[in-house]
Design a protein around this motif. Structure first.
Motif, PDB file in Angstrom:
ATOM      1  N   SER A   7       0.839  -1.187   0.000  1.00  0.00           N
ATOM      2  CA  SER A   7       0.000   0.000   0.000  1.00  0.00           C
ATOM      3  C   SER A   7       0.883   1.249   0.000  1.00  0.00           C
ATOM      4  CB  SER A   7      -0.915   0.036   1.226  1.00  0.00           C
ATOM      5  OG  SER A   7      -1.643   1.262   1.207  1.00  0.00           O
ATOM      6  N   LYS A   9      -0.749   4.154  -0.563  1.00  0.00           N
ATOM      7  CA  LYS A   9      -1.898   5.052  -0.563  1.00  0.00           C
ATOM      8  C   LYS A   9      -1.461   6.464  -0.168  1.00  0.00           C
ATOM      9  CE  LYS A   9      -6.491   5.655   1.350  1.00  0.00           C
ATOM     10  NZ  LYS A   9      -7.541   5.120   2.212  1.00  0.00           N
ATOM     11  N   SER A  27      -1.514  -4.148  -5.435  1.00  0.00           N
ATOM     12  CA  SER A  27      -1.006  -3.056  -4.616  1.00  0.00           C
ATOM     13  C   SER A  27      -1.868  -1.815  -4.811  1.00  0.00           C
ATOM     14  CB  SER A  27       0.447  -2.758  -4.984  1.00  0.00           C
ATOM     15  OG  SER A  27       1.270  -3.864  -4.669  1.00  0.00           O
ATOM     16  N   SER A  28      -1.664  -0.810  -3.972  1.00  0.00           N
ATOM     17  CA  SER A  28      -2.493   0.388  -4.033  1.00  0.00           C
ATOM     18  C   SER A  28      -1.660   1.662  -4.108  1.00  0.00           C
ATOM     19  CB  SER A  28      -3.397   0.461  -2.803  1.00  0.00           C
ATOM     20  OG  SER A  28      -4.143   1.661  -2.822  1.00  0.00           O
TER      21      SER A  28
END
Length: 112
Positions: A7, A9, A27-28
């Motif tokens: 992540s 983010k 994934s982010s």
């Protein structure tokens, strides 16, 4: 480089970030700031780019199959020759100003 189930983010990668030929899976990059990022020939299947700032980014020949660009800003981004099969572009901002030459697959919610 390889990113698996990661992540990032909200990450701020103003640069532009060079992620050419990276492999990213599940994934982010949700709400990330990535203007001008280079994802050329990246293998980025199933990646969440929703809400991200990706204007002028380059996804030429990238595989973004089943990824999400929902609500992302993709003004002047390049997706030439990219695999966008089942990729979600719902409410993406600036898609009509991007380059979509010879894309492969059928994207979701792409309005040009």
């Amino acid at each position: 480089a390889l990113l698996l189930s990661t992540s990032l983010k909200g990450i701020n990668m103003n640069g532009p970030a060079n992620l050419t030929r990276i492999t990213i899976s599940n994934s982010s990059f949700q709400d990330a700031f990535l203007p001008g990022a280079l994802f050329v020939e990246a293998n980025a299947r199933g990646v969440d780019f929703s809400g991200s700032i990706l204007q002028n980014s380059d996804f030429r020949r990238a595989n973004v199959e089943r990824s999400s660009f929902a609500g992302a800003t993709i003004t002047d981004a390049t997706f030439d020759f990219a695999n966008v099969s089942l990729t979600d572009f719902t409410n993406a901002i600036g898609a009509s100003k991007g380059s979509w030459f010879n894309i492969q697959g059928t994207p979701v919610g792409l309005v040009l």
